[in-house]
Design a protein around this motif. Structure first.
Motif, PDB file in Angstrom:
ATOM      1  N   ILE A   2       0.842  -1.201   0.000  1.00  0.00           N
ATOM      2  CA  ILE A   2       0.000   0.000   0.000  1.00  0.00           C
ATOM      3  C   ILE A   2       0.877   1.251   0.000  1.00  0.00           C
ATOM      4  O   ILE A   2       0.648   2.201  -0.752  1.00  0.00           O
ATOM      5  CB  ILE A   2      -0.935   0.009   1.228  1.00  0.00           C
ATOM      6  N   PHE A  60       2.318   1.815  -3.720  1.00  0.00           N
ATOM      7  CA  PHE A  60       1.508   2.397  -4.805  1.00  0.00           C
ATOM      8  C   PHE A  60       0.843   3.711  -4.420  1.00  0.00           C
ATOM      9  O   PHE A  60       0.376   4.459  -5.284  1.00  0.00           O
ATOM     10  CB  PHE A  60       0.503   1.381  -5.380  1.00  0.00           C
ATOM     11  N   ARG A  92       0.056  -2.690  -6.202  1.00  0.00           N
ATOM     12  CA  ARG A  92      -1.398  -2.781  -6.001  1.00  0.00           C
ATOM     13  C   ARG A  92      -1.872  -4.231  -6.145  1.00  0.00           C
ATOM     14  O   ARG A  92      -2.704  -4.703  -5.367  1.00  0.00           O
ATOM     15  CB  ARG A  92      -2.134  -1.885  -6.996  1.00  0.00           C
TER      16      ARG A  92
END
Length: 315
Positions: free
Chosen positions: A206, A209, A291
């Motif tokens: 997380i 991205f 992602r």
């Protein structure tokens, strides 16, 4: 005709007022969902329920009442943490595209109101979990404290905040077991360990991205502070540790928490699936690869819990 006209105006006004009230109630409901992060809370809640189902046995039989209280209390616990977080990070949230429309950051909800909501959820959650057993309430209180008082302030200070946040993040899986048995032992500890190691590849993907968005608020979640090979390598290493921790129950050293060799093969294959995308992130180092890994990590922990549960009740 005058009476008729007045009646029409009255009816029209009543309808408009009703529409405004409906909109207001709907807005409150939507803001409540957002301030408690309903999607995240429900996924965390699934871990607690999974832990509970793994913990029930002949000595501690399944009880719908306990499961319902665990579900409501668990949601309150996660919701309170998220609400406190949004009060503390109001100014930070307003800087990021991902969070600027949250209730407190956008100004739709005052910090005082959000604090009241968080406090009520804390009280309700801990009281409900205490009715199950004292240890469940204690771990819930520890989780809220660690998340709001240590993890949240550290996010703008050091990337080690992910390490600190992994502790409250790993509590829900084991909380279910504690709710079922009233005990914290090797079984609950193993469930904690699995979800603890899972936190790192999940949150680092997380942080990868969303790197540019986090940078606007001065938050750097990646272990090196950069989207580089060293960070990607650590994602791979922690994924390997996650696979090892997930397979511990097949060895027979984790008390009443045990999985069959067939289930272990399935868990290992799930681990290889996640490891593949961790290696892919190392090779590509793109937001898209990060992602994808994040989505795979969410699927991994959910599918692992399902495999554990199905294996237990089929044996």
């Amino acid at each position: 005709m005058y009476i008729c006209s007045t009646q029409k105006k009255y009816t029209k006004t009543t309808v408009l007022n009703a529409a405004k009230n409906t909109f207001s109630i709907k807005s409150i409901f939507l803001d409540f969902k957002e301030i408690t992060k309903a999607g995240l809370a429900i996924s965390v809640l699934f871990s607690s329920i999974a832990g509970y189902l793994l913990g029930v046995n002949d000595e501690h039989p399944f009880q719908w009442s306990v499961l319902i209280i665990l579900a409501i209390g668990g949601y309150c616990m996660v919701g309170a943490s998220n609400a406190y977080n949004q009060v503390i990070e109001k100014d930070i949230d307003s800087l990021m595209d991902r969070t600027k429309n949250r209730p407190v950051a956008s100004g739709r909800m005052s910090k005082v109101t959000a604090l009241i909501v968080a406090s009520l959820l804390t009280i309700i959650g801990i009281v409900l979990l205490y009715t199950i057993n004292a240890k469940s309430a204690m771990f819930a209180a520890i989780s809220i404290f660690l998340y709001t008082s240590i993890y949240t302030p550290l996010k703008t200070v050091t990337s080690l905040s992910v390490f600190v946040g992994a502790f409250p993040g790993a509590i829900p899986f084991m909380l279910g077991w504690v709710a079922a048995t009233g005990e914290f032992g090797i079984e609950a500890g193993t469930l904690f360990l699995i979800q603890f190691f899972w936190q790192f590849p999940h949150f680092w993907s997380i942080g990868w991205f969303l790197y540019d968005d986090y940078a606007k608020a001065g938050i750097f979640m990646l272990p090196t502070g950069k989207k580089d090979r060293k960070t990607a390598l650590q994602v791979i290493l922690y994924t390997i540790w996650l696979i090892i921790a997930s397979l511990l129950p097949v060895l027979g050293y984790t008390g009443q928490l045990f999985i069959s060799p067939v289930a272990a093969v399935l868990v290992f294959l799930l681990g290889l699936w996640m490891l593949f995308y961790a290696v892919r992130l190392y090779q590509l180092r793109t937001p898209k690869a990060a992602r994808t890994l994040m989505l795979v990590s969410v699927s991994y922990i959910s599918l692992l819990q399902i495999v554990f549960i199905v294996d237990k009740f089929l044996r």
